[in-house]
Motif scaffolding. Structure first.
Motif, PDB file in Angstrom:
ATOM      1  N   THR A 107       0.856  -1.190   0.000  1.00 46.45           N
ATOM      2  CA  THR A 107       0.000   0.000   0.000  1.00 46.45           C
ATOM      3  C   THR A 107       0.889   1.236   0.000  1.00 46.45           C
ATOM      4  N   VAL A 108       0.530   2.210  -0.831  1.00 46.60           N
ATOM      5  CA  VAL A 108       1.294   3.456  -0.886  1.00 46.60           C
ATOM      6  C   VAL A 108       0.949   4.283   0.351  1.00 46.60           C
ATOM      7  N   ILE A 109       1.923   4.478   1.213  1.00 51.80           N
ATOM      8  CA  ILE A 109       1.719   5.281   2.418  1.00 51.80           C
ATOM      9  C   ILE A 109       1.854   6.773   2.097  1.00 51.80           C
ATOM     10  N   GLU A 110       2.850   7.122   1.332  1.00 53.37           N
ATOM     11  CA  GLU A 110       3.093   8.513   0.964  1.00 53.37           C
ATOM     12  C   GLU A 110       3.809   8.539  -0.378  1.00 53.37           C
ATOM     13  N   ALA A 111       3.634   9.612  -1.124  1.00 58.27           N
ATOM     14  CA  ALA A 111       4.273   9.765  -2.432  1.00 58.27           C
ATOM     15  C   ALA A 111       4.678  11.206  -2.618  1.00 58.27           C
ATOM     16  N   LYS A 112       5.762  11.412  -3.356  1.00 58.77           N
ATOM     17  CA  LYS A 112       6.252  12.756  -3.609  1.00 58.77           C
ATOM     18  C   LYS A 112       7.072  12.761  -4.895  1.00 58.77           C
ATOM     19  N   LEU A 113       7.435  13.965  -5.335  1.00 56.91           N
ATOM     20  CA  LEU A 113       8.242  14.149  -6.538  1.00 56.91           C
ATOM     21  C   LEU A 113       9.558  14.787  -6.128  1.00 56.91           C
ATOM     22  N   ASP A 114      10.643  14.028  -6.259  1.00 61.81           N
ATOM     23  CA  ASP A 114      11.969  14.521  -5.924  1.00 61.81           C
ATOM     24  C   ASP A 114      12.624  15.109  -7.168  1.00 61.81           C
ATOM     25  N   LYS A 115      13.327  16.228  -6.988  1.00 59.25           N
ATOM     26  CA  LYS A 115      13.917  16.919  -8.138  1.00 59.25           C
ATOM     27  C   LYS A 115      14.981  16.075  -8.812  1.00 59.25           C
ATOM     28  N   GLY A 116      15.768  15.352  -8.032  1.00 66.99           N
ATOM     29  CA  GLY A 116      16.853  14.587  -8.630  1.00 66.99           C
ATOM     30  C   GLY A 116      16.503  13.150  -8.946  1.00 66.99           C
ATOM     31  N   ARG A 117      15.580  12.545  -8.163  1.00 75.14           N
ATOM     32  CA  ARG A 117      15.271  11.129  -8.324  1.00 75.14           C
ATOM     33  C   ARG A 117      13.921  10.858  -8.962  1.00 75.14           C
ATOM     34  N   GLY A 118      13.131  11.887  -9.181  1.00 78.04           N
ATOM     35  CA  GLY A 118      11.850  11.701  -9.845  1.00 78.04           C
ATOM     36  C   GLY A 118      10.766  11.295  -8.856  1.00 78.04           C
ATOM     37  N   PRO A 119       9.681  10.667  -9.343  1.00 82.61           N
ATOM     38  CA  PRO A 119       8.584  10.253  -8.459  1.00 82.61           C
ATOM     39  C   PRO A 119       9.045   9.182  -7.466  1.00 82.61           C
ATOM     40  N   LEU A 120       8.678   9.366  -6.204  1.00 77.96           N
ATOM     41  CA  LEU A 120       9.016   8.419  -5.138  1.00 77.96           C
ATOM     42  C   LEU A 120       7.740   8.034  -4.407  1.00 77.96           C
ATOM     43  N   ALA A 121       7.729   6.829  -3.878  1.00 81.18           N
ATOM     44  CA  ALA A 121       6.578   6.351  -3.114  1.00 81.18           C
ATOM     45  C   ALA A 121       7.081   5.548  -1.927  1.00 81.18           C
ATOM     46  N   THR A 122       6.548   5.867  -0.743  1.00 80.94           N
ATOM     47  CA  THR A 122       6.809   5.064   0.455  1.00 80.94           C
ATOM     48  C   THR A 122       5.707   4.024   0.561  1.00 80.94           C
ATOM     49  N   VAL A 123       6.074   2.764   0.455  1.00 83.24           N
ATOM     50  CA  VAL A 123       5.096   1.679   0.433  1.00 83.24           C
ATOM     51  C   VAL A 123       5.338   0.777   1.632  1.00 83.24           C
ATOM     52  N   LEU A 124       4.267   0.160   2.095  1.00 84.51           N
ATOM     53  CA  LEU A 124       4.325  -0.820   3.167  1.00 84.51           C
ATOM     54  C   LEU A 124       3.924  -2.167   2.590  1.00 84.51           C
ATOM     55  N   VAL A 125       4.892  -3.090   2.527  1.00 86.64           N
ATOM     56  CA  VAL A 125       4.643  -4.416   1.957  1.00 86.64           C
ATOM     57  C   VAL A 125       3.737  -5.195   2.905  1.00 86.64           C
ATOM     58  N   GLN A 126       2.663  -5.760   2.383  1.00 84.61           N
ATOM     59  CA  GLN A 126       1.712  -6.508   3.207  1.00 84.61           C
ATOM     60  C   GLN A 126       1.876  -8.012   3.061  1.00 84.61           C
TER      61      GLN A 126
END
Length: 844
Positions: free
Chosen positions: A524-543
Motif C-alpha cells: 500500500t502506498v503510504i506517501e508519495a512525492k516528486l523529488d527533483k533529482g530522483r523523480g517520483p518516489l513512493a513510500t510503500v508498506l509491503v503486506q
C-alpha cells in the motif's frame, strides 16, 4: 576480241588491286524523343588478306591436266588448292582492273547494306530486342546450315564442274609448298588439286557488349527487357520495386488465403468497430457494410455493445468470448495464500491522537532518533513509516500520522493498513476532537487499540480522568474491567516505554499475524512525492510477498519498475518482505497516497491495468449531473465569487490535506476553486496557469525554480510559501474575506412623511414633512421612497423648522427640507428616510 580465257570464271572473285581504302559518306544518327542527326563519316574498307603465302584473291584457271578425283572430304574440310598457272603481264593488268572495279561495287553495296541493316536493327531494338536477337540467331543458324549443305554439294561435284575457290577457301592448316609470287604481283600460286568453293563470308556483325549497333542502347531499360527479365546490370528504382511489391500483394489478395482462419475474439462490454475488426483480422469496411445491412449505420470509431459484436463475429464464422472491463483490474481478494506457506510477520502499529499530544515524541523515544525536530512548527504533517528493533530482537513497524484536523485522510489510511492502533492521549488535556475522530476511524477499521496516556510527568496530569472520558466513547480499559490495554507513559522522560512495547507484543501474539513471503509482492502506498533529482518516489508498506529490485508493478493508475529501494534509515536494500516499509524509485508518475501497490508479470500488463484505472478516474471526475433548465439558469444568475488557487506541496498527502482544508472554507458568497494541486517544485507551467486566471500560488514546503521565479515576477503572480498548514488556512481565510470586501451595514435613523410640496425658487422644490420615527438629521444620508420604490438617494441640502435652520428634528414635529441636485420629483405621500452607513471587516 579480248581473250575471254583470261577473265575470271563466274562465281570467283578477281584478285585485289591497289586503291585507296577510305571513302566519305553520311550516317543518320537517331536519339531518344524523336531526335536525329546526320554526320559525315569515313568508311574504311576492310582488306581481306590470307596468311603469308596464301592468295588474297582467286586466280584465273588455265587449262591444266586433270588431277585424279579425290575421295569425298569432310563437310568443313577444304580441298587442296590448284597448281599456280603462269599468265602474261598484259592479261594480269586487265584482270586486275576488272577485279578492282568489282570489289569497289561490292564494297559499296556491302556498306549500304550494313548501314541499312544497322538502322533496321536500331528500330527493332527499341521495340522488340529480344525477338530480334532470337530471329538473328535463327538466321545465323540457317546460314550455317546452308553453308554446310552447299559445301557438301560442291564437294560431291566432279572437278571439272566445281567452281573456283574463294579468296578465303584455302585451308589455314594447308602448307603452300612451292608458292612464289613475282614482285608487285598479288597472285598466289598453289599446287594443282581439286577445287572446293565455300560460301563467301557474311558481313561481320558486332557481338553484344562490344562496339556495334547495341552500344547506344546497352544502358537503357526497355519494356521488352523488363518483361523478359534480362539482367542489364542496372539497379532497379524504388518506384519499380514498390510497384512490383504492390503487384505481388494484389495478386495474393486476388488469390485469397488458402483457408480462412477462425478465431476466438475477446470482446469487452463496449468496443469500437475498428478494434473489433482488428481482433477478427477482418477489414473495417466489411464490418461497416454488415452493420449497414443490419440497419445500424456506423463508422469505424463508433462503439458497439457485446450483442451487436456477437452478431458480426458469428456472421464471419468466429467465436466470441465475453469479458467485463473489470476483469482487466487486479482482484487480490480472491488470491488467498495456503496456510502451509504462511510465516509470522512483524506487527504494523499506527500512532494516532490529537495534535500536540506527543505522538512523534513517543516515536522518537522508541526509535532513539529526533524526528520532531525536523518537522515544521513542531507538528507532523506527513505520514511516516519506521521499523524499530526492540530489545528482545523482534521488529515492529510504526506509522506516525498527523494529528491536525486537516489530515483526516492520512489518519484514515493509517488505520486501514495497520494491525494495532496506539491512541496517544495527553493526561493534562484529555480527549480532544482529533482524538475522538481517531477513535471512530479505529472502530471503522476494526483493529485493536492500545491507549497510551502521555505526559504523566506533568503536575496537572489526570490519567484517571482520561479513562473516564473514554467511557463516553465505549472504550473500556482493563483497569475498569474492559478489554482495552492502557499504559501510562512519558515520552519526554522515557518512562513506561517498556510496558508499551510489551503490550504491543502481547496484542500481536493474540492476532497471530502471518503472511506468505514467497510470492509476488502486494503493498500500500503510504506517501508519495516528486523529488527533483530522483523523480517520483513512493513510500510503500509491503503486506505480503517480497518486493525485489527489478519487479514490474502498478500503483493505482501509475505503472513502473523498481529501480532501487531504500529503508527508513536511507540505506539501499535489494528486497523487502512483509511488514517492511521502503521507499521505491522507478515510478512513471506520482501515485495517490493510499493506492494499492501490486507486482505484475510484465510491463504490458502493468500498462493495461494502469490505463483502465485512469479511465475510471477520468470518468468519475468528468461525470456530472444532467443539466436542466432550472439549474442552468440558476448557475447563470449565481453571483458567488470564486477564489482560484494553485497548490504545490512536497508530498501527495499534504496536497490532499490542503485541498480538503481549503474547500471547507467555502461559504455561500465565496468558494475556493483549486486550479491545480500537485507535488514537486513550482514550475513555469504552474506560473502560466496562475497568471491566466490571476490566482496566487501556494507552495507548501516547496520553492519555485529560477525560470518560474522570473516568469512570476514578469507576470506579477503572487507566490505564498508555508510549512505549517494552519498558517496557510489562516491566510486563505483573510484573503477570501478581502476578496469579498468590507461588510456594509445600514442603520435607519429617522423616517418622515411628505405632506406638502412647495416651490423653493432656485432650490427647486421644498417638501413639508412630518417626522414619524426617529430623528431627521441634516448631516445624514437620505433617500425618498414612493410605494417602497427608491426615487432619490442623496443628501439634505437644508433643514428648517418654521424659518430657522436646524440640525435635527425629532419625531412628532414638522419641518421643511430641500435636497441637493435640485431634485423636484416630489409628491405628497412619499417617505423620507435618513440612515447611517457603517463598514465592518468581513470574516469567514
Amino acid at each position: 576480241m579480248t581473250d575471254q580465257s583470261d577473265k575470271p570464271k563466274l562465281g570467283t572473285r578477281p584478285p585485289l588491286g591497289l586503291k585507296r581504302t577510305v571513302e566519305t559518306g553520311k550516317v543518320k544518327q537517331s536519339f531518344s524523343h524523336g531526335r536525329s542527326n546526320t554526320v559525315v563519316v569515313e568508311v574504311k574498307k576492310r582488306r581481306i588478306l590470307g596468311k603469308p603465302g596464301e592468295a588474297a584473291a582467286p586466280v584465273v584457271e588455265a587449262p591444266v591436266a586433270a588431277a585424279p578425283t579425290p575421295p569425298p572430304a569432310p563437310v568443313r574440310a577444304a580441298p587442296p588448292p590448284p597448281a599456280p598457272v603462269q599468265r602474261r603481264p598484259a592479261d594480269d593488268i586487265g584482270a586486275r582492273r576488272e577485279l578492282q572495279a568489282q570489289l569497289l561495287r561490292e564494297a559499296d553495296e556491302a556498306r549500304m547494306s550494313a548501314l541499312e541493316n544497322a538502322r533496321r536493327r536500331d528500330d527493332r531494338a527499341k521495340v522488340e530486342q529480344t525477338e530480334e536477337e532470337k530471329r538473328r540467331a535463327e538466321d545465323n543458324r540457317k546460314a550455317d546450315e546452308a553453308a554446310v549443305v552447299e559445301a557438301a554439294r560442291v564437294a560431291a561435284l566432279p572437278p571439272e564442274e566445281a567452281p573456283a575457290p574463294s579468296v578465303d577457301a584455302a585451308a589455314p592448316d594447308e602448307p603452300d609448298a612451292g608458292a612464289s609470287a613475282a614482285p608487285g604481283d598479288d597472285r598466289v600460286y598453289r599446287k594443282p588439286g581439286p577445287v572446293q568453293v565455300v560460301k563467301r563470308p557474311e558481313i561481320v556483325r558486332p557481338a553484344r557488349g562490344k562496339m556495334g549497333d547495341d552500344r547506344r542502347h546497352s544502358g537503357k531499360l526497355t519494356v521488352t527487357k523488363a518483361l523478359a527479365g534480362e539482367d542489364d546490370n542496372r539497379a532497379r528504382s524504388l518506384a519499380a520495386l514498390r510497384r512490383e511489391r504492390e503487384k505481388q500483394k494484389r495478386s495474393q489478395q486476388s488469390a485469397g488465403p488458402s483457408s480462412k482462419q477462425f478465431r476466438e475474439v475477446v470482446v469487452p462490454e463496449g468496443i469500437t468497430v475498428q478494434e473489433l475488426a482488428n481482433r477478427m483480422a477482418e477489414r473495417g469496411s466489411d464490418l461497416i457494410k454488415s452493420l449497414f445491412k443490419m440497419g445500424l449505420p456506423s463508422t469505424q470509431q463508433d462503439v458497439i455493445d457485446q450483442d451487436t459484436a456477437e452478431l458480426l463475429i458469428t456472421e464471419y464464422g468466429h467465436t466470441i468470448k465475453r469479458v467485463s472491463e473489470s476483469d482487466v483490474d487486479i482482484d487480490s481478494a480472491a488470491d488467498v495464500d495456503a496456510d502451509a506457506t504462511m510465516v509470522t510477520r512483524s506487527p504494523v502499529v499506527t500512532i494516532m491522537g490529537h495534535v500536540d499530544h506527543g505522538k512523534t515524541s513517543l516515536l522518537d523515544a522508541i526509535r532513539g532518533a529526533s524526528v520532531q525536530s525536523g518537522e515544521a512548527g513542531g507538528i507532523t504533517q506527513h505520514i511516516g513509516a519506521y521499523q524499530v528493533t526492540i530489545p528482545d530482537g523482534s521488529k515492529i513497524t510504526f506509522l506516525d500520522t498527523p494529528g491536525h484536523e486537516a489530515f483526516t485522510e492520512m489518519r484514515q489510511r493509517g488505520a486501514n493498513v495497520t494491525d494495532i492502533v496506539v491512541l496517544v492521549v495527553a493526561a493534562d488535556d484529555g480527549l480532544r476532537p482529533q482524538t475522538i475522530e481517531a477513535i471512530n476511524q479505529t472502530k471503522a477499521a476494526g483493529v485493536p487499540m492500545i491507549v497510551a496516556i502521555n505526559k504523566i510527568d506533568k503536575p496537572e496530569a489526570k490519567p484517571q480522568k482520561v479513562r473516564e472520558e473514554l467511557l463516553q466513547h465505549e472504550i473500556v480499559v482493563e483497569d475498569m474491567g474492559g478489554d482495552v490495554q492502557d499504559v501510562e507513559i512519558s515520552a519526554l522522560k522515557k518512562t513506561g516505554l517498556d510496558k508499551l512495547l510489551a503490550a504491543i507484543e502481547a496484542q500481536a501474539e493474540l492476532l497471530e499475524l502471518k503472511a506468505n513471503p514467497d510470492r509476488a509482492a502486494e503493498a500500500t502506498v503510504i506517501e508519495a512525492k516528486l523529488d527533483k533529482g530522483r523523480g517520483p518516489l513512493a513510500t510503500v508498506l509491503v503486506q505480503r510477498g517480497t518486493l525485489k529490485v527489478g519487479d514490474v508493478f502498478v500503483a493505482g493508475a501509475v505503472s513502473g519498475k523498481v529501480r532501487a529501494m531504500h529503508d527508513d534509515q536511507g540505506k539501499m536494500v535489494k528486497t523487502a518482505g512483509p511488514s517492511v516499509p521502503v521507499e521505491v524509485l522507478g515510478l512513471g508518475a506520482v501515485p495517490s497516497a493510499g493506492d494499492p501497490f501490486t507486482v505484475v508479470e510484465n510491463e504490458a500488463r502493468a500498462r493495461e491495468v494502469a490505463a483502465y484505472r485512469q479511465g475510471l478516474r477520468d470518468t468519475k471526475r468528468t461525470t456530472t449531473a444532467p443539466m436542466s433548465v432550472e439549474n442552468m439558469f440558476a448557475d447563470k444568475a449565481s453571483t458567488m465569487i470564486e477564489f482560484p488557487l494553485v497548490i504545490k506541496a512536497d508530498v501527495q498527502g499534504s496536497a490532499e490535506a490542503i485541498v480538503n482544508a481549503l474547500n471547507r472554507l467555502s461559504t455561500d458568497e465565496i468558494k475556493v476553486r483549486i486550479l491545480s494541486a500537485g507535488v514537486g517544485a513550482i514550475t513555469e507551467s504552474d506560473v502560466t496557469l496562475a497568471s491566466a486566471s490571476g490566482a496566487p500560488i501556494i507552495g507548501f514546503n516547496v520553492r519555485p525554480n529560477a525560470k518560474a521565479r522570473e516568469i512570476s515576477t514578469r507576470h506579477k503572480v503572487e507566490l505564498r510559501y508555508y510549512d505549517v498548514i494552519y498558517h496557510l488556512t489562516d491566510w486563505a481565510k483573510g484573503a477570501m474575506a478581502g476578496e469579498l470586501g468590507p461588510e456594509i451595514i445600514e442603520t435607519v435613523v429617522g423616517k418622515a412623511e411628505i405632506r406638502e410640496v412647495f416651490s423653493a425658487g432656485k432650490h427647486g422644490k421644498a417638501a413639508g414633512l412630518l417626522v414619524v420615527e426617529g430623528i431627521i438629521r441634516k448631516a445624514l444620508k437620505a433617500r425618498i421612497t414612493r410605494e417602497d420604490v427608491i426615487t432619490y438617494t442623496g443628501e439634505i441640502a437644508s433643514l428648517r423648522r418654521f424659518k430657522d435652520d436646524v440640525a435635527e428634528v425629532r419625531a412628532g414635529l414638522e419641518c421643511g427640507v430641500t435636497f441637493t441636485q435640485n431634485f423636484v420629483d416630489l409628491k405628497a405621500g412619499d417617505y423620507l428616510e435618513t440612515y447611517e452607513v457603517e463598514e465592518r471587516a468581513r470574516t469567514l
